[in-house]
Design a protein around this motif. Structure first.
Motif, PDB file in Angstrom:
ATOM      1  N   ARG A   1      39.934  30.734  46.073  1.00  0.00           N
ATOM      2  CA  ARG A   1      39.253  29.546  45.586  1.00  0.00           C
ATOM      3  C   ARG A   1      38.691  28.682  46.717  1.00  0.00           C
ATOM      4  O   ARG A   1      37.708  27.965  46.526  1.00  0.00           O
ATOM      5  CB  ARG A   1      40.234  28.687  44.768  1.00  0.00           C
ATOM      6  CG  ARG A   1      40.616  29.306  43.443  1.00  0.00           C
ATOM      7  CD  ARG A   1      41.791  28.571  42.797  1.00  0.00           C
ATOM      8  NE  ARG A   1      43.031  28.773  43.537  1.00  0.00           N
ATOM      9  CZ  ARG A   1      43.865  29.792  43.323  1.00  0.00           C
ATOM     10  NH1 ARG A   1      43.600  30.686  42.401  1.00  0.00           N
ATOM     11  NH2 ARG A   1      44.964  29.924  44.041  1.00  0.00           N
ATOM     12  N   SER A   2      39.331  28.724  47.884  1.00  0.00           N
ATOM     13  CA  SER A   2      39.006  27.734  48.927  1.00  0.00           C
ATOM     14  C   SER A   2      37.998  28.225  49.954  1.00  0.00           C
ATOM     15  O   SER A   2      37.480  27.424  50.733  1.00  0.00           O
ATOM     16  CB  SER A   2      40.288  27.310  49.650  1.00  0.00           C
ATOM     17  OG  SER A   2      40.838  28.400  50.379  1.00  0.00           O
ATOM     18  N   MET A   3      37.707  29.521  49.980  1.00  0.00           N
ATOM     19  CA  MET A   3      36.808  30.001  51.023  1.00  0.00           C
ATOM     20  C   MET A   3      35.348  29.672  50.705  1.00  0.00           C
ATOM     21  O   MET A   3      34.944  29.580  49.544  1.00  0.00           O
ATOM     22  CB  MET A   3      36.999  31.498  51.277  1.00  0.00           C
ATOM     23  CG  MET A   3      38.287  31.763  52.051  1.00  0.00           C
ATOM     24  SD  MET A   3      38.553  33.506  52.504  1.00  0.00           S
ATOM     25  CE  MET A   3      37.447  33.648  53.912  1.00  0.00           C
ATOM     26  N   VAL A   4      34.582  29.481  51.757  1.00  0.00           N
ATOM     27  CA  VAL A   4      33.149  29.216  51.658  1.00  0.00           C
ATOM     28  C   VAL A   4      32.467  30.185  52.624  1.00  0.00           C
ATOM     29  O   VAL A   4      32.765  30.188  53.820  1.00  0.00           O
ATOM     30  CB  VAL A   4      32.815  27.757  52.047  1.00  0.00           C
ATOM     31  CG1 VAL A   4      31.307  27.503  51.945  1.00  0.00           C
ATOM     32  CG2 VAL A   4      33.600  26.767  51.184  1.00  0.00           C
ATOM     33  N   ILE A   5      31.591  31.020  52.077  1.00  0.00           N
ATOM     34  CA  ILE A   5      30.938  32.057  52.889  1.00  0.00           C
ATOM     35  C   ILE A   5      29.447  31.968  52.637  1.00  0.00           C
ATOM     36  O   ILE A   5      28.999  32.091  51.487  1.00  0.00           O
ATOM     37  CB  ILE A   5      31.462  33.466  52.509  1.00  0.00           C
ATOM     38  CG1 ILE A   5      32.998  33.518  52.629  1.00  0.00           C
ATOM     39  CG2 ILE A   5      30.804  34.544  53.378  1.00  0.00           C
ATOM     40  CD1 ILE A   5      33.617  34.835  52.150  1.00  0.00           C
TER      41      ILE A   5
ATOM     42  N   LEU B   1      44.462  38.527  40.549  1.00  0.00           N
ATOM     43  CA  LEU B   1      43.452  37.471  40.630  1.00  0.00           C
ATOM     44  C   LEU B   1      42.559  37.467  39.400  1.00  0.00           C
ATOM     45  O   LEU B   1      42.193  36.401  38.898  1.00  0.00           O
ATOM     46  CB  LEU B   1      42.603  37.636  41.896  1.00  0.00           C
ATOM     47  CG  LEU B   1      41.508  36.578  42.085  1.00  0.00           C
ATOM     48  CD1 LEU B   1      42.117  35.186  42.257  1.00  0.00           C
ATOM     49  CD2 LEU B   1      40.628  36.923  43.283  1.00  0.00           C
ATOM     50  N   GLY B   2      42.206  38.646  38.920  1.00  0.00           N
ATOM     51  CA  GLY B   2      41.287  38.712  37.790  1.00  0.00           C
ATOM     52  C   GLY B   2      39.847  38.472  38.205  1.00  0.00           C
ATOM     53  O   GLY B   2      39.513  38.603  39.383  1.00  0.00           O
ATOM     54  N   PRO B   3      38.982  38.097  37.248  1.00  0.00           N
ATOM     55  CA  PRO B   3      37.554  37.961  37.543  1.00  0.00           C
ATOM     56  C   PRO B   3      37.287  36.896  38.610  1.00  0.00           C
ATOM     57  O   PRO B   3      37.978  35.884  38.673  1.00  0.00           O
ATOM     58  CB  PRO B   3      36.963  37.518  36.204  1.00  0.00           C
ATOM     59  CG  PRO B   3      37.978  37.872  35.180  1.00  0.00           C
ATOM     60  CD  PRO B   3      39.308  37.773  35.855  1.00  0.00           C
ATOM     61  N   HIS B   4      36.294  37.143  39.434  1.00  0.00           N
ATOM     62  CA  HIS B   4      35.886  36.163  40.446  1.00  0.00           C
ATOM     63  C   HIS B   4      34.386  36.301  40.659  1.00  0.00           C
ATOM     64  O   HIS B   4      33.762  37.241  40.150  1.00  0.00           O
ATOM     65  CB  HIS B   4      36.644  36.382  41.757  1.00  0.00           C
ATOM     66  CG  HIS B   4      36.387  37.727  42.352  1.00  0.00           C
ATOM     67  ND1 HIS B   4      35.235  38.032  43.036  1.00  0.00           N
ATOM     68  CD2 HIS B   4      37.122  38.876  42.339  1.00  0.00           C
ATOM     69  CE1 HIS B   4      35.270  39.290  43.424  1.00  0.00           C
ATOM     70  NE2 HIS B   4      36.403  39.832  43.005  1.00  0.00           N
ATOM     71  N   ASN B   5      33.821  35.365  41.436  1.00  0.00           N
ATOM     72  CA  ASN B   5      32.362  35.355  41.619  1.00  0.00           C
ATOM     73  C   ASN B   5      31.902  35.767  43.009  1.00  0.00           C
ATOM     74  O   ASN B   5      30.742  35.563  43.361  1.00  0.00           O
ATOM     75  CB  ASN B   5      31.819  33.956  41.302  1.00  0.00           C
ATOM     76  CG  ASN B   5      31.984  33.624  39.825  1.00  0.00           C
ATOM     77  OD1 ASN B   5      31.711  34.466  38.967  1.00  0.00           O
ATOM     78  ND2 ASN B   5      32.456  32.429  39.538  1.00  0.00           N
ATOM     79  N   TRP B   6      32.801  36.327  43.815  1.00  0.00           N
ATOM     80  CA  TRP B   6      32.398  36.750  45.164  1.00  0.00           C
ATOM     81  C   TRP B   6      31.532  38.005  45.061  1.00  0.00           C
ATOM     82  O   TRP B   6      31.787  38.882  44.252  1.00  0.00           O
ATOM     83  CB  TRP B   6      33.645  37.041  46.005  1.00  0.00           C
ATOM     84  CG  TRP B   6      34.522  35.851  46.188  1.00  0.00           C
ATOM     85  CD1 TRP B   6      35.720  35.610  45.601  1.00  0.00           C
ATOM     86  CD2 TRP B   6      34.258  34.728  47.040  1.00  0.00           C
ATOM     87  NE1 TRP B   6      36.228  34.400  46.012  1.00  0.00           N
ATOM     88  CE2 TRP B   6      35.348  33.833  46.905  1.00  0.00           C
ATOM     89  CE3 TRP B   6      33.206  34.377  47.901  1.00  0.00           C
ATOM     90  CZ2 TRP B   6      35.418  32.626  47.599  1.00  0.00           C
ATOM     91  CZ3 TRP B   6      33.286  33.177  48.595  1.00  0.00           C
ATOM     92  CH2 TRP B   6      34.371  32.312  48.438  1.00  0.00           C
ATOM     93  N   ASN B   7      30.513  38.067  45.932  1.00  0.00           N
ATOM     94  CA  ASN B   7      29.658  39.259  45.902  1.00  0.00           C
ATOM     95  C   ASN B   7      30.231  40.384  46.769  1.00  0.00           C
ATOM     96  O   ASN B   7      31.299  40.222  47.381  1.00  0.00           O
ATOM     97  CB  ASN B   7      28.198  38.902  46.263  1.00  0.00           C
ATOM     98  CG  ASN B   7      28.030  38.533  47.731  1.00  0.00           C
ATOM     99  OD1 ASN B   7      28.755  39.017  48.606  1.00  0.00           O
ATOM    100  ND2 ASN B   7      27.070  37.659  48.011  1.00  0.00           N
ATOM    101  N   ALA B   8      29.501  41.497  46.834  1.00  0.00           N
ATOM    102  CA  ALA B   8      30.046  42.711  47.464  1.00  0.00           C
ATOM    103  C   ALA B   8      30.241  42.589  48.973  1.00  0.00           C
ATOM    104  O   ALA B   8      31.058  43.298  49.552  1.00  0.00           O
ATOM    105  CB  ALA B   8      29.134  43.904  47.156  1.00  0.00           C
ATOM    106  N   GLN B   9      29.467  41.688  49.615  1.00  0.00           N
ATOM    107  CA  GLN B   9      29.679  41.465  51.054  1.00  0.00           C
ATOM    108  C   GLN B   9      30.825  40.480  51.290  1.00  0.00           C
ATOM    109  O   GLN B   9      31.557  40.589  52.273  1.00  0.00           O
ATOM    110  CB  GLN B   9      28.408  40.881  51.720  1.00  0.00           C
ATOM    111  CG  GLN B   9      27.313  41.896  51.984  1.00  0.00           C
ATOM    112  CD  GLN B   9      26.590  42.275  50.702  1.00  0.00           C
ATOM    113  OE1 GLN B   9      26.177  41.412  49.931  1.00  0.00           O
ATOM    114  NE2 GLN B   9      26.449  43.576  50.457  1.00  0.00           N
TER     115      GLN B   9
END
Lengths: 217, 217
Positions: free
Chosen positions: A49-53, A22-30
């Protein structure tokens, strides 16, 4: 060869491959453990790409579990897929009314899906904190109606129905609902994909974090 | 609006959308319902291209069901996802040993996955005709070994493990096994994707065809 890895090594190696590819992403630790486990259970990188949390989705779920609130699902597959040992540490009541005979009877009489009536039945019980929907768009639409019209206030919605008729639209409606109720916490995705397996994976990723904050007693 | 469709209309409309968006394909009348239901449960058109279904897979499954043979799965999620009313018409025994305490104990002692030992236990019972694997590559590798080394002869293998470590390879090995055993019947796919939801969907598509050939008694 990979199959000679010990069981606990297989999961670690899977996560390593997911992160490498996947490489770099912007999801946080939770958030990232939820997304990673959704990819792990589906082998589908679309979820990256498609998830919304929402910001407090995991925190809301942990509060609900610690408060002893229950978990409602729209399919028995989700219940099968969730880690019972971790759920039991919180004593969480698990419910799924889709196979309830009364629900089946009323659904037939009214010509609506059993999922709608199952959600309505679950929402009557104020002890239900987490609503997990992995199959039926009609269940998510009904939960949205219950929030808007009947004051139901889930601590977390896992809204991952799948399919070609209403699934994407039901998830759009969930995200729109959040404009009206900014305190609403949810895990969802954009589009048609989803499923009981992905919903169970998200719950398992939450349970691992929940157990981490609350040692077994 | 689509959500006001009656339940039976939702599935029909889903199938119509799948066929319209996919366009022409080469699946035959026995195979296509399996592929279509795999797409339906995952919202993933990859299955239209990646599935591999042997010529007599559905026929073999129907023979096994009519002969009263059992269905073994590698996850309880598959059992949850299968249509019990249709299975019960054939009196099919359903087994999944992955949560069996003896299997768990031996797996821990031997440092292997529970899925391997669960498959081994299931294969000891000659009344098991259909083996459905939707999660663990190690289960499919073990079943292949049991066929090659211990003479186990399933009537059908649904081989749809998912994941990043061994899943694609286990399915490659299944297709290679078919070179040695041309009578082997299976439903599988190429690649990492799969899952208990897809495996259950394939079984449900088979059960619908099986019930069609065998009216309820």
């Amino acid at each position: 060869m990979s199959v000679h890895l010990r069981p606990e090594e297989i999961e670690a190696e899977s996560f390593r491959i997911i992160e490498e590819e996947l490489g770099p992403h912007n999801w946080n630790a939770q958030q990232w453990p939820l997304v990673r486990r959704a990819i792990h259970t589906s082998a589908d990188f679309d979820y990256a790409r498609s998830m919304v949390i929402t910001d407090r989705a995991v925190a809301g779920a942990i509060e609900a579990l610690k408060a002893g609130l229950g978990v409602v699902t729209d399919t028995t597959m989700i219940i099968s897929g969730m880690n019972k040992e971790r759920l039991n540490r919180f004593g969480a009541q698990l419910s799924c009314f889709v196979a309830d005979p009364q629900v089946a009877k009323e659904a037939k009489e009214q010509g609506v899906t059993r999922s709608i009536l199952a959600m309505r039945k679950a929402a009557r019980d104020a002890a239900n904190g987490i609503f997990v929907i992995g199959n039926a768009p009609t269940a998510l639409f009904e939960l949205i109606r219950l929030i808007r019209e009947e004051g139901v206030r889930p601590k977390l919605i896992v809204g991952l129905p799948v399919g070609f008729v209403g699934a994407a639209e039901s998830k759009d409606a969930l995200r729109e609902l959040a404009q009206e109720y900014p305190e609403l916490q949810f895990v969802t995705n954009i589009g048609r994909k989803g499923g009981s397996n992905v919903a169970a994976a998200v719950m398992n990723a939450i349970l691992i974090q929940a157990v981490g904050t609350e040692p077994a007693n």
